[in-house]
Write a protein that holds these residues in place. Structure first.
Motif, short mmCIF file in Angstrom:
data_model
loop_
_atom_site.label_atom_id
_atom_site.label_comp_id
_atom_site.label_asym_id
_atom_site.label_seq_id
_atom_site.Cartn_x
_atom_site.Cartn_y
_atom_site.Cartn_z
N UNK A 187 -14.42 95.07 -38.90
CA UNK A 187 -13.18 95.85 -38.76
C UNK A 187 -12.20 95.37 -39.82
N UNK A 188 -11.79 96.28 -40.71
CA UNK A 188 -10.84 95.97 -41.77
C UNK A 188 -9.63 96.88 -41.61
N UNK A 189 -8.44 96.29 -41.68
CA UNK A 189 -7.21 97.09 -41.66
C UNK A 189 -6.42 96.80 -42.94
N UNK A 190 -6.06 97.86 -43.63
CA UNK A 190 -5.39 97.71 -44.92
C UNK A 190 -4.00 98.33 -44.92
N UNK A 191 -3.05 97.67 -45.63
CA UNK A 191 -1.65 98.11 -45.65
C UNK A 191 -1.20 98.41 -47.08
N UNK A 203 5.31 102.37 -44.61
CA UNK A 203 4.06 101.63 -44.74
C UNK A 203 2.95 102.46 -44.11
N UNK A 204 1.78 102.41 -44.74
CA UNK A 204 0.62 103.10 -44.19
C UNK A 204 -0.47 102.07 -43.92
N UNK A 205 -1.16 102.25 -42.81
CA UNK A 205 -2.28 101.37 -42.48
C UNK A 205 -3.54 102.21 -42.31
#
Length: 326
Positions: A187-191, A203-205
């Motif tokens: 699981x990867x979450x990017x900002x 901000x977008x995730x």
């Protein structure tokens, strides 16, 4: 068959069994596809199978009562909720688009609700400039042909899911090695941060699960405290220069804090890796927010856009991946 034998040789017996079952299913379907029926002269048979937001459409083309070919298509984002009604609408929309620049058959068989079938039939009549029937059969040979199309679509969907899984797994394993992560980043979450002339900061995730986009998990954040932070830092004008950098740092800090404070409050699962757009400054801002929430153990890195250098906490030199690295 080659894929099955390679999997068996590599002791991947579960994969080998899956390829074996698919091969037997395809052989059975191919045998049935050579059947001839005098009453089916000019007909396409369409079926859609979906899982998550991935779908496969298969069209069987019958001419003079015999299947002369099939056309498979892989679609993304057709039915993110796995609902039958959404599948049917997705299939109708696809067929409407498909026949825009192709010959429309005299008959079309597809599993559609009456209202969808009627609307599609009217559109196809205009494209064909002649009579067209769209029907969902309930018995007889037409039902059996529809099942053949469904079987083909189901097999191709399973194959595509397996192919994407293996591709994603390989990339995740390579990423784990390159960054020295303790566990696979499933699981990867990017900002990322965006501005409109230095104001209206958001901000977008994005979220990836097993190497594939999880669009239902995407989030956006309107910044609430960035303006106050920027003014306190003596950078009320943040449209350019150092002020803009301070604004980015504060925005990343706020977005990360709000996201994972909410995750903790809801007892949701934490990501295996948090990815920040930017360099060392943005990375430090995100690290401080995570530490403030007691999440200093969460793996973290940042990605600088121009050269795509990957920065890691506590390391002065970034990781530079080859352009062909998975």
């Amino acid at each position: 068959r080659v894929a099955m034998e390679e999997a068996a040789t590599s002791h991947r017996y579960e994969d080998a069994a899956m390829w074996r079952d698919q091969m037997h299913g395809l052989e059975s379907v191919m045998e049935r596809q050579h059947m001839v029926h005098d009453k089916l002269e000019d007909r396409d048979v369409a079926a859609l199978e979906s899982r998550g937001d991935l779908a496969v459409v298969v069209l069987l083309h019958q001419r003079d009562g015999k299947v002369v070919g099939q056309s498979p298509f892989t679609l993304n984002g057709v039915n993110a909720r796995g609902e039958t009604d959404a599948d049917a609408k997705g299939l109708a929309d696809f067929l409407r688009s498909y026949y825009q620049d192709r010959t429309v058959p005299r008959h079309l068989t597809a599993e559609l609700a009456p209202d969808l079938a009627q609307a599609l039939e009217l559109d196809l009549r205009l494209l064909r400039e002649g009579a067209v029937t769209v029907e969902t059969p309930q018995k007889g040979d037409k039902v059996r042909w529809l099942e053949v199309a469904r079987t083909n679509a189901r097999l191709r969907l399973e194959e595509e899911i397996h192919r994407r899984s293996r591709r994603g797994q390989g990339a995740l394993e390579a990423l784990q090695t390159a960054l020295g992560l303790a566990q696979l980043p499933s699981i990867i979450e990017g900002f990322d941060i965006s501005h409109l002339a230095g104001t209206h900061t958001r901000a977008a995730m994005v979220r990836f699960v097993d190497g594939e986009p999880d669009k239902a998990g995407y989030r956006t954040f309107n910044m609430k405290t960035v303006g106050e932070i920027a003014v306190a830092a003596g950078t009320a004008t943040v449209a350019r220069g150092a002020g803009r950098e301070v604004d980015d740092f504060a925005s990343i800090a706020e977005a990360v804090q709000r996201r994972y404070r909410g995750v903790l409050e809801r007892s949701d699962s934490l990501p295996d890796l948090v990815l920040i757009d930017g360099g060392m400054g943005q990375l430090a801002a995100a690290r401080d927010s995570l530490k403030g929430l007691g999440l200093g153990r969460v793996a973290l890195c940042s990605l600088a856009k121009e050269e795509e250098l990957v920065f890691l906490p506590g390391k002065s030199r970034p990781v530079k991946l080859k352009r062909n690295d998975p």
